[in-house]
Design a protein around this motif. Structure first.
Motif, PDB file in Angstrom:
ATOM      1  N   VAL A   1    -111.186-111.385  -4.236  1.00 19.41           N
ATOM      2  CA  VAL A   1    -110.968-110.045  -4.786  1.00 19.41           C
ATOM      3  C   VAL A   1    -109.666-109.488  -4.213  1.00 19.41           C
ATOM      4  O   VAL A   1    -109.358-109.700  -3.041  1.00 19.41           O
ATOM      5  CB  VAL A   1    -112.124-109.084  -4.421  1.00 19.41           C
ATOM      6  CG1 VAL A   1    -111.891-107.713  -5.051  1.00 19.41           C
ATOM      7  CG2 VAL A   1    -113.462-109.650  -4.869  1.00 19.41           C
ATOM      8  N   ILE A   2    -108.908-108.808  -5.058  1.00 21.47           N
ATOM      9  CA  ILE A   2    -107.688-108.140  -4.598  1.00 21.47           C
ATOM     10  C   ILE A   2    -107.824-106.647  -4.857  1.00 21.47           C
ATOM     11  O   ILE A   2    -108.103-106.215  -5.977  1.00 21.47           O
ATOM     12  CB  ILE A   2    -106.440-108.702  -5.320  1.00 21.47           C
ATOM     13  CG1 ILE A   2    -106.201-110.159  -4.915  1.00 21.47           C
ATOM     14  CG2 ILE A   2    -105.205-107.861  -4.994  1.00 21.47           C
ATOM     15  CD1 ILE A   2    -105.035-110.801  -5.629  1.00 21.47           C
ATOM     16  N   ASN A   3    -107.648-105.869  -3.793  1.00 25.19           N
ATOM     17  CA  ASN A   3    -107.613-104.405  -3.891  1.00 25.19           C
ATOM     18  C   ASN A   3    -108.860-103.791  -4.523  1.00 25.19           C
ATOM     19  O   ASN A   3    -108.774-102.814  -5.273  1.00 25.19           O
ATOM     20  CB  ASN A   3    -106.366-103.950  -4.662  1.00 25.19           C
ATOM     21  CG  ASN A   3    -105.114-104.008  -3.813  1.00 25.19           C
ATOM     22  OD1 ASN A   3    -105.180-103.974  -2.594  1.00 25.19           O
ATOM     23  ND2 ASN A   3    -103.970-104.103  -4.450  1.00 25.19           N
ATOM     24  N   ASP A   4    -110.020-104.347  -4.218  1.00 24.41           N
ATOM     25  CA  ASP A   4    -111.279-103.744  -4.684  1.00 24.41           C
ATOM     26  C   ASP A   4    -112.370-104.059  -3.664  1.00 24.41           C
ATOM     27  O   ASP A   4    -113.094-105.046  -3.780  1.00 24.41           O
ATOM     28  CB  ASP A   4    -111.659-104.267  -6.066  1.00 24.41           C
ATOM     29  CG  ASP A   4    -112.755-103.426  -6.716  1.00 24.41           C
ATOM     30  OD1 ASP A   4    -113.560-102.817  -5.976  1.00 24.41           O
ATOM     31  OD2 ASP A   4    -112.810-103.377  -7.960  1.00 24.41           O
ATOM     32  N   TYR A   5    -112.486-103.203  -2.684  1.00 28.00           N
ATOM     33  CA  TYR A   5    -113.431-103.415  -1.589  1.00 28.00           C
ATOM     34  C   TYR A   5    -114.879-103.374  -2.090  1.00 28.00           C
ATOM     35  O   TYR A   5    -115.719-104.179  -1.670  1.00 28.00           O
ATOM     36  CB  TYR A   5    -113.207-102.344  -0.520  1.00 28.00           C
ATOM     37  CG  TYR A   5    -114.167-102.423   0.638  1.00 28.00           C
ATOM     38  CD1 TYR A   5    -114.042-103.421   1.608  1.00 28.00           C
ATOM     39  CD2 TYR A   5    -115.200-101.502   0.772  1.00 28.00           C
ATOM     40  CE1 TYR A   5    -114.933-103.496   2.671  1.00 28.00           C
ATOM     41  CE2 TYR A   5    -116.081-101.564   1.833  1.00 28.00           C
ATOM     42  CZ  TYR A   5    -115.945-102.565   2.777  1.00 28.00           C
ATOM     43  OH  TYR A   5    -116.829-102.631   3.825  1.00 28.00           O
ATOM     44  N   ASP A   6    -115.161-102.447  -3.000  1.00 26.91           N
ATOM     45  CA  ASP A   6    -116.530-102.326  -3.506  1.00 26.91           C
ATOM     46  C   ASP A   6    -116.967-103.592  -4.248  1.00 26.91           C
ATOM     47  O   ASP A   6    -118.119-104.032  -4.129  1.00 26.91           O
ATOM     48  CB  ASP A   6    -116.645-101.116  -4.427  1.00 26.91           C
ATOM     49  CG  ASP A   6    -116.480 -99.805  -3.673  1.00 26.91           C
ATOM     50  OD1 ASP A   6    -116.880 -99.753  -2.493  1.00 26.91           O
ATOM     51  OD2 ASP A   6    -115.943 -98.844  -4.247  1.00 26.91           O
TER      52      ASP A   6
END
Length: 668
Positions: free
Chosen positions: A524-529
């Motif tokens: 995943v890039i730039n989406d912690y959730d």
């Protein structure tokens, strides 16, 4: 001082959103805005901006000229909005009075409250409307520029509605940044931790500054000054000791002046701890450095001369004629000013490189100290041992050759700054192979110049190649050959010495090419959730990678540590890898933008992806440098202490294994 302040003002304007956000939010409470809209005709609306002004403060009026502090409304220019301003007025008592801060010029202003009225006309369908109120407020000896954002939403009937303007504090969004389950003090396995591994050594920066000063010594602006200045001190003094003392103080003042150049950056760092990361990744500042370095390079090639204003040098020189310590200080200042055309590019490299590293202003101070020491030492040493002057080489054409070679180096550094901006903004103009190709051409031209096969208009013919010239030609030629695999689609494309300096291997002409197969691709890039969701679904721990598009050490880790077979397998098979780019300038959707309030009361607007994850990193891990690696369970239990830059492959692999052991304990 006037030109120095002009430089600082220009620097602040380039970084306006980053440098000014904190001050703006701290003083915005002095003017509380509420917004309303009223439909007054077909496609015609009156927008009302009511200002409640704190006691003692004055809000400059809309009737002030564009050249003076004023209040203005600016609509955002969005393609699907066809709104234009028809008229601007106000409801309230406008006052007039002379203002001492503006040479007693009569100003118009409001106190306590006023309503700014804006008549807007739509062409075509009515749509959402947003914009900015730019205004100045005054109290005592402070005139402060401010801005407030406003938004109006259009419904199906064409009515506009708007509430309190600007970014609002959002408890829901703030909770997404501060993760209560992460306990930094109590990881499951007490291994890892952030020491000095991610920080640049100040002594290394001092050494780079020292080497930069040595380069400056052998430029035409400085080298001829050494015997002249030393002779002046030794001959004008009443005795030898006095001459040595004066020359030593001259060197000390050179050192002191360069140290003083770093002081404003310490002040900026106290105001905003993230400012140095913002400096290194600010798009327009990187473009600015690109242009400046290209201009410096053209100057080094001899097509024109860059100098500070002649009046500045004249003023310093006029005060240098006094035989006191003050006079010696101004002699040192004169040297700094008149040598700027040669030292400027080197100092620019030092400025950009230091502020882009962890340590910020202190690294800049270390670099400036090294530069000042190496530039000052010869004057003191040759004053103590004047017989050494006879061993100095005579000034001549070789000094011009030094400048030209430095010009080629400046062009190469300029490409690096353009690459930083390209990576942050995803323009796609400087892929990895393009970067290498340009550097190869620069290296080839430098080699040909040193061999006398290329000449510039001001160069004298090279009648015979000296040993030193041949030596440097071999060095540049060998480095150019070393860069050649960087443009290929082979396993040799990972040019290790350029790791972190060139764009990442994934930013390639060849796309998902053969030389990327050893790399670890984030889940995943730039989406912690989303990473949390994947971790729960696959029952795997998470490896959080706080990184940056312009982060040198991040690229070193990705290309030299993550590509190791053992580390690669540990991450690929056992972790959900999420890369969070703290310098990503992509704006968040409007409904996800908000104002975050820190525990100490500071406020920060969260408008971009980078804002969001840089703040998240600071809040949860008390750290704002990159790279930073964190291991957590799907329930956000901290498995180990976070680690920073860890170039030792085995050490990093052991840390990953400790995280897996901790995850097994959590699952029991």
């Amino acid at each position: 001082m006037k030109y120095f302040l002009l430089f600082l003002t220009s620097f602040q304007l380039i970084l306006w959103p980053d440098l000014y956000a904190q001050d703006a939010e701290a003083t915005a409470k002095q003017v509380k805005w509420t917004f309303a809209a009223e439909k007054t005709g077909e496609g015609e609306y009156t927008l009302k901006f009511k200002a409640n002004i704190s006691e003692g403060w004055k809000l400059f009026s809309t009737t002030m000229s564009d050249d003076d502090p004023n209040t203005r409304v600016i609509l955002d220019t969005i393609s699907d909005v066809r709104a234009t301003i028809v008229s601007l007025g106000f409801e309230g008592q406008e006052k007039k009075a002379p203002e001492p801060l503006m040479d007693n010029k009569e100003i118009t202003f409001f106190e306590k409250e006023v309503t700014i009225k804006l008549l807007v006309k739509y062409k075509g369908a009515v749509n959402n409307l947003k914009g900015t109120l730019n205004y100045f407020i005054l109290k005592g000896e402070e005139i402060i520029p401010e801005e407030a954002e406003f938004r109006f939403k259009a419904d199906a009937a064409g009515n506009l509605s708007g509430g309190e303007g600007g970014l609002q504090a959002s408890a829901d969004q703030a909770n997404k940044l501060k993760r209560d389950n992460i306990d930094l003090q109590n990881p499951v396995n007490k291994v890892g931790g952030i020491g000095n591994e991610g920080e640049t050594n100040p002594w290394f920066i001092f050494l780079l500054g020292f080497l930069g000063g040595l380069l400056a010594l052998v430029t035409p602006c400085v080298f001829p000054m050494i015997p002249l200045t030393v002779s002046f001190f030794t001959k004008s003094a009443q005795d030898k000791k006095k001459g040595i003392f004066n020359a030593t103080m001259y060197g000390f003042f050179i050192f002191l002046i360069y140290i003083l150049f770093s002081v404003p950056f310490h002040v900026a760092g106290l105001a905003e701890p993230e400012i140095f990361n913002n400096i290194s990744t600010n798009v327009w500042l990187n473009v600015f450095f690109f242009v400046v370095f290209v201009v410096f390079a053209i100057s080094f090639f001899g097509y024109f001369e860059i100098t500070l204003p002649s009046g500045l040098a004249s003023k310093a020189d006029s005060k240098a004629n006094k035989g006191t310590l003050v006079g010696i200080f101004f002699m040192a200042l004169t040297l700094v000013v008149v040598s700027f055309s040669c030292t400027g590019p080197i100092l620019g490299s030092l400025l950009a490189g230091s502020l882009g590293s962890d340590g910020g202003a202190w690294l800049l101070t270390a670099g400036m100290a090294g530069f000042g020491v190496s530039l000052a030492l010869p004057f003191a040493l040759f004053a103590m041992f004047p017989n050494w002057l006879s061993s100095l080489p005579k000034s001549g054409g070789w000094l011009t050759s030094v400048k030209v070679v430095l010009g080629f180096i400046e062009v190469a550094l300029a490409i690096k700054f353009l690459s930083n901006a390209d990576l942050v903004m995803h323009w796609g103009i400087l892929h990895r192979e393009t970067f290498f190709l340009i550097w190869i051409i620069i290296g080839l031209l430098t080699t040909l110049y040193l061999l006398g096969l290329i000449r510039f208009p001001h160069d004298s013919p090279v009648k015979k190649l000296g040993g030193i010239r041949i030596f440097f030609a071999v060095i540049f030629g060998a480095f150019t050959i070393y860069l050649l695999p960087g443009v290929t689609n082979t396993k040799y494309a990972n040019v290790r010495l350029m790791s972190g300096f060139a764009p990442p291997m994934s930013y390639s002409w060849y796309g998902n090419s053969a030389h990327e197969k050893g790399a670890v691709e984030p889940n995943v890039i730039n989406d912690y959730d989303k990473a949390l969701e994947l971790a729960k679904a696959q029952n795997k721990p998470i490896l959080i990678d706080f990184t940056g598009w312009a982060c040198v050490n991040c690229r070193n880790m990705e290309e030299n540590v993550w590509t190791d077979p053992e580390v690669h397998a540990l991450i690929r098979d056992n972790y959900i890898l999420v890369s969070l780019y703290v310098d990503d300038k992509k704006r968040l959707p409007e409904d996800e933008q908000f104002m975050h309030t820190f525990p100490d009361g500071r406020k920060k607007p969260i408008k971009t992806i980078g804002n969001k994850y840089a703040t998240m990193q600071t809040l949860n891990f008390n750290n704002n440098s990159q790279p930073l690696y964190v291991l957590i369970s799907p329930e956000e239990k901290l498995l180990t202490y976070p680690v920073a830059y860890t170039p030792n492959i085995q050490e990093y692999a052991n840390w990953l294994r400790s995280g897996l052991d901790a995850f097994k304990k959590v699952k029991k």
